[in-house]
Design a protein around this motif. Sequence first.
Motif, PDB file in Angstrom:
ATOM      1  N   PHE A 273     -46.739   8.242  43.146  1.00 22.61           N
ATOM      2  CA  PHE A 273     -47.999   8.611  42.828  1.00 22.61           C
ATOM      3  C   PHE A 273     -48.896   7.452  43.485  1.00 22.61           C
ATOM      4  O   PHE A 273     -50.009   7.525  43.990  1.00 22.61           O
ATOM      5  CB  PHE A 273     -48.265   8.872  41.228  1.00 22.61           C
ATOM      6  CG  PHE A 273     -49.660   9.380  41.040  1.00 22.61           C
ATOM      7  CD1 PHE A 273     -50.426  10.565  41.295  1.00 22.61           C
ATOM      8  CD2 PHE A 273     -50.488   8.423  40.692  1.00 22.61           C
ATOM      9  CE1 PHE A 273     -51.676  10.679  40.994  1.00 22.61           C
ATOM     10  CE2 PHE A 273     -52.079   8.614  40.280  1.00 22.61           C
ATOM     11  CZ  PHE A 273     -52.474   9.880  40.519  1.00 22.61           C
ATOM     12  N   HIS A 274     -48.327   6.144  43.021  1.00 20.03           N
ATOM     13  CA  HIS A 274     -49.132   4.948  43.570  1.00 20.03           C
ATOM     14  C   HIS A 274     -48.819   4.604  45.011  1.00 20.03           C
ATOM     15  O   HIS A 274     -48.995   3.492  45.313  1.00 20.03           O
ATOM     16  CB  HIS A 274     -49.018   4.039  42.676  1.00 20.03           C
ATOM     17  CG  HIS A 274     -49.714   4.241  41.374  1.00 20.03           C
ATOM     18  ND1 HIS A 274     -49.259   4.879  40.203  1.00 20.03           N
ATOM     19  CD2 HIS A 274     -51.118   3.795  41.131  1.00 20.03           C
ATOM     20  CE1 HIS A 274     -49.887   4.920  39.250  1.00 20.03           C
ATOM     21  NE2 HIS A 274     -51.289   4.411  39.654  1.00 20.03           N
ATOM     22  N   ASP A 275     -48.228   5.568  45.726  1.00 22.73           N
ATOM     23  CA  ASP A 275     -47.772   5.196  47.237  1.00 22.73           C
ATOM     24  C   ASP A 275     -46.925   4.178  47.504  1.00 22.73           C
ATOM     25  O   ASP A 275     -46.966   3.354  48.376  1.00 22.73           O
ATOM     26  CB  ASP A 275     -48.961   5.058  47.979  1.00 22.73           C
ATOM     27  CG  ASP A 275     -48.956   5.206  49.589  1.00 22.73           C
ATOM     28  OD1 ASP A 275     -47.752   5.993  49.894  1.00 22.73           O
ATOM     29  OD2 ASP A 275     -49.460   4.557  50.289  1.00 22.73           O
ATOM     30  N   TYR A 276     -45.789   3.996  46.389  1.00 27.29           N
ATOM     31  CA  TYR A 276     -44.738   3.055  46.739  1.00 27.29           C
ATOM     32  C   TYR A 276     -43.479   3.899  46.815  1.00 27.29           C
ATOM     33  O   TYR A 276     -43.226   4.674  46.293  1.00 27.29           O
ATOM     34  CB  TYR A 276     -44.714   2.379  45.314  1.00 27.29           C
ATOM     35  CG  TYR A 276     -45.630   1.192  45.153  1.00 27.29           C
ATOM     36  CD1 TYR A 276     -45.890   0.212  46.078  1.00 27.29           C
ATOM     37  CD2 TYR A 276     -46.172   1.154  43.930  1.00 27.29           C
ATOM     38  CE1 TYR A 276     -46.903  -0.864  45.819  1.00 27.29           C
ATOM     39  CE2 TYR A 276     -47.259   0.041  43.760  1.00 27.29           C
ATOM     40  CZ  TYR A 276     -47.433  -0.742  44.760  1.00 27.29           C
ATOM     41  OH  TYR A 276     -48.362  -1.860  44.479  1.00 27.29           O
ATOM     42  N   PRO A 277     -42.506   3.280  47.716  1.00 22.32           N
ATOM     43  CA  PRO A 277     -41.278   4.075  47.846  1.00 22.32           C
ATOM     44  C   PRO A 277     -40.273   3.848  46.428  1.00 22.32           C
ATOM     45  O   PRO A 277     -40.486   2.872  45.904  1.00 22.32           O
ATOM     46  CB  PRO A 277     -40.545   3.151  48.988  1.00 22.32           C
ATOM     47  CG  PRO A 277     -41.115   1.867  48.900  1.00 22.32           C
ATOM     48  CD  PRO A 277     -42.738   1.940  48.275  1.00 22.32           C
ATOM     49  N   ALA A 278     -39.919   5.002  46.227  1.00 22.12           N
ATOM     50  CA  ALA A 278     -38.948   4.715  44.974  1.00 22.12           C
ATOM     51  C   ALA A 278     -37.614   5.915  45.165  1.00 22.12           C
ATOM     52  O   ALA A 278     -37.687   6.841  45.989  1.00 22.12           O
ATOM     53  CB  ALA A 278     -39.632   5.098  43.989  1.00 22.12           C
ATOM     54  N   VAL A 279     -36.613   5.217  44.382  1.00 24.45           N
ATOM     55  CA  VAL A 279     -35.343   6.194  44.436  1.00 24.45           C
ATOM     56  C   VAL A 279     -34.948   6.151  42.976  1.00 24.45           C
ATOM     57  O   VAL A 279     -35.371   5.363  42.212  1.00 24.45           O
ATOM     58  CB  VAL A 279     -34.123   5.768  45.475  1.00 24.45           C
ATOM     59  CG1 VAL A 279     -34.911   5.619  46.779  1.00 24.45           C
ATOM     60  CG2 VAL A 279     -33.679   4.242  44.714  1.00 24.45           C
ATOM     61  N   MET A 280     -34.123   7.092  42.650  1.00 22.54           N
ATOM     62  CA  MET A 280     -33.610   7.390  41.309  1.00 22.54           C
ATOM     63  C   MET A 280     -32.173   7.160  41.263  1.00 22.54           C
ATOM     64  O   MET A 280     -31.573   7.812  42.318  1.00 22.54           O
ATOM     65  CB  MET A 280     -33.978   8.601  40.608  1.00 22.54           C
ATOM     66  CG  MET A 280     -33.386   9.008  39.290  1.00 22.54           C
ATOM     67  SD  MET A 280     -33.648  10.432  38.637  1.00 22.54           S
ATOM     68  CE  MET A 280     -33.473  11.675  39.701  1.00 22.54           C
TER      69      MET A 280
END
Length: 322
Positions: A273-280
């Motif tokens: 949502f805050h335009d950061y790359p992320a993985v789970m």
Amino acid sequence: MKRLLCFVFALAASLFALWYFISVPVFFVSSPESYQPLASADTLRWHVRTLSEDLPPRSEDADELAASARYIQAQFQQHTDRVEAQPYGVWGIEYQNISAKFGPDDDNAPVIVIGAHYDTFKGLPGADDNASGVAGLLELARLFAAQSPPIQVELVAYALEEPPYFRTDDMGSFHHAQSLREKGTEVRLMICLEMIGYFSEQAGSQRYPLARLNALYPDKANFIAVVSNLGGHSDVRELKTGMLQATPLPVESMLGPAFLAGVDFSDHINYWFHDYPAVMVTDTAFYRNRAYHTDQDTWDTLDYERMAMVVDGIFNGVSKLL
């Protein structure tokens, strides 16, 4: 002509595989015989049992949840003096995230965020969901204290991931991601630890959100998964490579649209949502663990040896994200 095309395709695939394995630097490669764990299964078990059985329920009750926050903070403080509480208010009630930093002490440096929520659904034991992820954070703190990373790593335990707060700006991870964006922090990647402790060798123990995925992925719940949205290809590839090189634990990956059930079911959603790359990183939750959101999700149902492999994999995987 068909045979020629098949030959060309096979040659191209072989050359790609050769390039892939040559171009990706190897930190260390393990086999089931040579693997020596860095993470401690006994310590992980201790943390999960303490959080899920010995401390007050990790419900939305602020006083009860604060007991777990104090435990996490005290554990972090054994490994670094860069520990902070991030308080925030929800309807006049204060909750807090707890973070610990390792590596370069530079507010302007890029950071890898590794996070896990410490609350549970309706005050249930929540051993896998998500004491397992928090235990992973605490053990990563010990490993990063012993071998400081070349890039800043921030470990964060979040409040209020579970309903009714999920998908709202009352989530602890929303407040953390928002604070990073407001400070202009460059996030190399956010890694969300969401249920990392349940495994099974039983055929048919693994399910998927779409039936067609059964033909592409194992039917045994004996792997850990790295999941991201359609923009996360390179990050998933790099993290998965580092994890596979560290331990004999199988690692599967999935890229999918956020609307696919399960792809966005944790704190990483707020970094997107805050335009950061992320993985789970996940054991896939209710797609394998039938104790999900029940009182049967207890510390004695988890596999701590394989959980240690997950922690070792992430510890090594950070080296691929520099």
